[in-house]
Design a protein around this motif. Structure first.
Motif, PDB file in Angstrom:
ATOM      1  N   VAL A 127      12.626  14.050 -22.712  1.00  0.00           N
ATOM      2  CA  VAL A 127      12.644  13.224 -23.682  1.00  0.00           C
ATOM      3  C   VAL A 127      11.977  11.876 -23.235  1.00  0.00           C
ATOM      4  N   ARG A 128      11.894  11.703 -21.908  1.00  0.00           N
ATOM      5  CA  ARG A 128      11.202  10.498 -21.436  1.00  0.00           C
ATOM      6  C   ARG A 128      10.842  10.763 -20.044  1.00  0.00           C
ATOM      7  N   VAL A 129       9.478  10.288 -19.760  1.00  0.00           N
ATOM      8  CA  VAL A 129       9.177  10.478 -18.381  1.00  0.00           C
ATOM      9  C   VAL A 129       8.707   9.066 -17.643  1.00  0.00           C
ATOM     10  N   LYS A 130       9.347   8.762 -16.701  1.00  0.00           N
ATOM     11  CA  LYS A 130       9.059   7.464 -16.034  1.00  0.00           C
ATOM     12  C   LYS A 130       8.291   7.590 -14.795  1.00  0.00           C
ATOM     13  N   LEU A 131       7.033   7.023 -14.848  1.00  0.00           N
ATOM     14  CA  LEU A 131       6.199   7.181 -13.645  1.00  0.00           C
ATOM     15  C   LEU A 131       6.505   6.338 -12.654  1.00  0.00           C
ATOM     16  N   TYR A 132       6.385   6.537 -11.258  1.00  0.00           N
ATOM     17  CA  TYR A 132       6.470   5.695 -10.069  1.00  0.00           C
ATOM     18  C   TYR A 132       5.281   5.873  -9.247  1.00  0.00           C
ATOM     19  N   ARG A 133       4.916   4.845  -8.741  1.00  0.00           N
ATOM     20  CA  ARG A 133       4.198   4.821  -7.598  1.00  0.00           C
ATOM     21  C   ARG A 133       4.691   4.217  -6.231  1.00  0.00           C
ATOM     22  N   HIS A 134       4.571   4.696  -5.268  1.00  0.00           N
ATOM     23  CA  HIS A 134       5.134   4.479  -4.098  1.00  0.00           C
ATOM     24  C   HIS A 134       3.858   4.129  -2.930  1.00  0.00           C
ATOM     25  N   TRP A 135       3.867   3.021  -2.185  1.00  0.00           N
ATOM     26  CA  TRP A 135       2.747   2.539  -1.222  1.00  0.00           C
ATOM     27  C   TRP A 135       3.311   1.901  -0.096  1.00  0.00           C
ATOM     28  N   ARG A 136       2.300   2.171   0.798  1.00  0.00           N
ATOM     29  CA  ARG A 136       2.761   0.969   2.056  1.00  0.00           C
ATOM     30  C   ARG A 136       1.507   0.871   2.637  1.00  0.00           C
ATOM     31  N   PRO A 137       1.271  -0.292   3.292  1.00  0.00           N
ATOM     32  CA  PRO A 137      -0.179  -0.355   4.141  1.00  0.00           C
ATOM     33  C   PRO A 137      -0.214   0.528   5.331  1.00  0.00           C
ATOM     34  N   VAL A 138      -1.349   0.846   5.363  1.00  0.00           N
ATOM     35  CA  VAL A 138      -1.598   1.470   6.883  1.00  0.00           C
ATOM     36  C   VAL A 138      -1.824   0.518   7.933  1.00  0.00           C
ATOM     37  N   ALA A 139      -1.006   0.722   8.933  1.00  0.00           N
ATOM     38  CA  ALA A 139      -1.113  -0.295  10.121  1.00  0.00           C
ATOM     39  C   ALA A 139      -2.440  -0.118  10.813  1.00  0.00           C
ATOM     40  N   ALA A 140      -2.988  -1.100  11.356  1.00  0.00           N
ATOM     41  CA  ALA A 140      -3.953  -1.161  12.151  1.00  0.00           C
ATOM     42  C   ALA A 140      -3.656  -0.507  13.531  1.00  0.00           C
ATOM     43  N   PRO A 141      -4.789  -0.111  14.168  1.00  0.00           N
ATOM     44  CA  PRO A 141      -4.582   0.739  15.316  1.00  0.00           C
ATOM     45  C   PRO A 141      -3.857  -0.291  16.492  1.00  0.00           C
ATOM     46  N   GLY A 142      -2.538   0.543  16.840  1.00  0.00           N
ATOM     47  CA  GLY A 142      -1.804   0.051  18.051  1.00  0.00           C
ATOM     48  C   GLY A 142      -0.793  -1.146  17.324  1.00  0.00           C
ATOM     49  N   LYS A 143      -0.794  -1.198  15.943  1.00  0.00           N
ATOM     50  CA  LYS A 143       0.387  -1.905  15.385  1.00  0.00           C
ATOM     51  C   LYS A 143       1.521  -0.906  14.795  1.00  0.00           C
ATOM     52  N   PRO A 144       2.657  -1.547  14.604  1.00  0.00           N
ATOM     53  CA  PRO A 144       3.639  -0.854  14.190  1.00  0.00           C
ATOM     54  C   PRO A 144       3.476  -0.352  12.562  1.00  0.00           C
ATOM     55  N   GLN A 145       3.709   0.828  12.202  1.00  0.00           N
ATOM     56  CA  GLN A 145       3.510   1.385  10.912  1.00  0.00           C
ATOM     57  C   GLN A 145       4.896   1.022  10.234  1.00  0.00           C
ATOM     58  N   GLN A 146       4.852   0.422   8.895  1.00  0.00           N
ATOM     59  CA  GLN A 146       5.955   0.330   7.822  1.00  0.00           C
ATOM     60  C   GLN A 146       6.687   1.617   7.548  1.00  0.00           C
ATOM     61  N   LYS A 147       7.810   1.790   7.840  1.00  0.00           N
ATOM     62  CA  LYS A 147       8.227   3.005   7.650  1.00  0.00           C
ATOM     63  C   LYS A 147       8.445   3.402   6.148  1.00  0.00           C
ATOM     64  N   GLU A 148       9.157   2.403   5.432  1.00  0.00           N
ATOM     65  CA  GLU A 148       9.741   2.528   4.011  1.00  0.00           C
ATOM     66  C   GLU A 148       8.402   2.200   3.048  1.00  0.00           C
ATOM     67  N   TYR A 149       8.258   2.865   1.893  1.00  0.00           N
ATOM     68  CA  TYR A 149       7.476   2.480   0.930  1.00  0.00           C
ATOM     69  C   TYR A 149       7.924   1.545  -0.037  1.00  0.00           C
ATOM     70  N   ASN A 150       6.993   0.882  -0.680  1.00  0.00           N
ATOM     71  CA  ASN A 150       7.312   0.068  -1.540  1.00  0.00           C
ATOM     72  C   ASN A 150       7.394   0.797  -2.950  1.00  0.00           C
ATOM     73  N   SER A 151       8.050   0.727  -4.059  1.00  0.00           N
ATOM     74  CA  SER A 151       8.121   1.520  -4.927  1.00  0.00           C
ATOM     75  C   SER A 151       8.178   0.626  -6.507  1.00  0.00           C
ATOM     76  N   TYR A 152       7.437   1.372  -7.470  1.00  0.00           N
ATOM     77  CA  TYR A 152       7.470   0.540  -8.562  1.00  0.00           C
ATOM     78  C   TYR A 152       7.268   1.689  -9.808  1.00  0.00           C
ATOM     79  N   SER A 153       8.202   1.544 -10.781  1.00  0.00           N
ATOM     80  CA  SER A 153       7.944   2.094 -12.013  1.00  0.00           C
ATOM     81  C   SER A 153       6.974   1.427 -12.964  1.00  0.00           C
ATOM     82  N   TYR A 154       5.942   2.208 -13.237  1.00  0.00           N
ATOM     83  CA  TYR A 154       4.661   1.716 -13.870  1.00  0.00           C
ATOM     84  C   TYR A 154       4.581   2.062 -15.120  1.00  0.00           C
ATOM     85  N   PHE A 155       5.261   3.031 -15.717  1.00  0.00           N
ATOM     86  CA  PHE A 155       4.874   3.616 -17.082  1.00  0.00           C
ATOM     87  C   PHE A 155       6.226   4.485 -17.452  1.00  0.00           C
TER      88      PHE A 155
END
Length: 173
Positions: free
Chosen positions: A130-158
């Motif tokens: 009856v309902r579909v909630k769309l989500y996007r998940h993202w994280r920035p890609v770290a520059a070479p030699g920098k630590p990578q963010q482990k968790e994704y940011n999330s947002y329900s967009y529609f």
């Protein structure tokens, strides 16, 4: 050809050096009707965002929460190239490309169709979605030699409220 930098596309600065080639391609060759039709009909059209000079700098994916008539909730995982076996990556690349558009604010006109497609893929005639909630998940890609963010940011967009008549019509095809 890769697209020119956005400042050149927006006519804020003049192209320099080899940027003239990308500018000319973007402004004239790519929009020339026979070439435009050929590229889109055959699927040879390509974004160059994974290549230099401006590779993508965000790791992103989408999924959805599907709510059924009886209240049951199911998570729908949209195919991710990252998690597919090597032999499937080539065949499913179009899913990644589609999500780059369908999950973007620039293409919000695709959101209802995308929600309907997810509903159709998760359809149960005895207990329809009856309902579909769309989500996007993202994280920035770290520059070479920098630590990578482990968790994704999330947002329900529609949130798509499923049109039961359209779902039934598509189900019958």
């Amino acid at each position: 050809m890769p697209q020119p930098p956005s400042a050149i596309k927006q006519h804020k600065v003049l192209p320099g050096g080899t940027e003239w080639i990308n500018y000319w391609d973007d402004q004239y060759l790519r929009t020339f009707p026979p070439i435009d039709v050929y590229l889109h009909v055959t699927g040879f059209w390509q974004y160059w965002d994974m290549f230099a000079p401006n590779p993508a700098h965000t790791d992103q994916y989408g999924d959805a929460e599907v709510v059924y008539r009886d209240g049951k909730v199911k998570r729908y995982a949209y195919p991710r190239i990252y998690s597919l076996p090597i032999w499937q990556k080539f065949f499913k690349e179009r899913y990644r490309k589609f999500y780059e558009r369908a999950g973007s604010d620039d293409f919000l006109y695709l959101w209802p169709t995308f929600g309907l497609r997810v509903a159709l893929l998760n359809d149960d005639p005895k207990n329809p979605p009856v309902r579909v909630k769309l989500y996007r998940h993202w994280r920035p890609v770290a520059a070479p030699g920098k630590p990578q963010q482990k968790e994704y940011n999330s947002y329900s967009y529609f949130t798509y409220v499923v049109d039961q008549k359209e779902l039934a019509r598509l189900r019958s095809l």
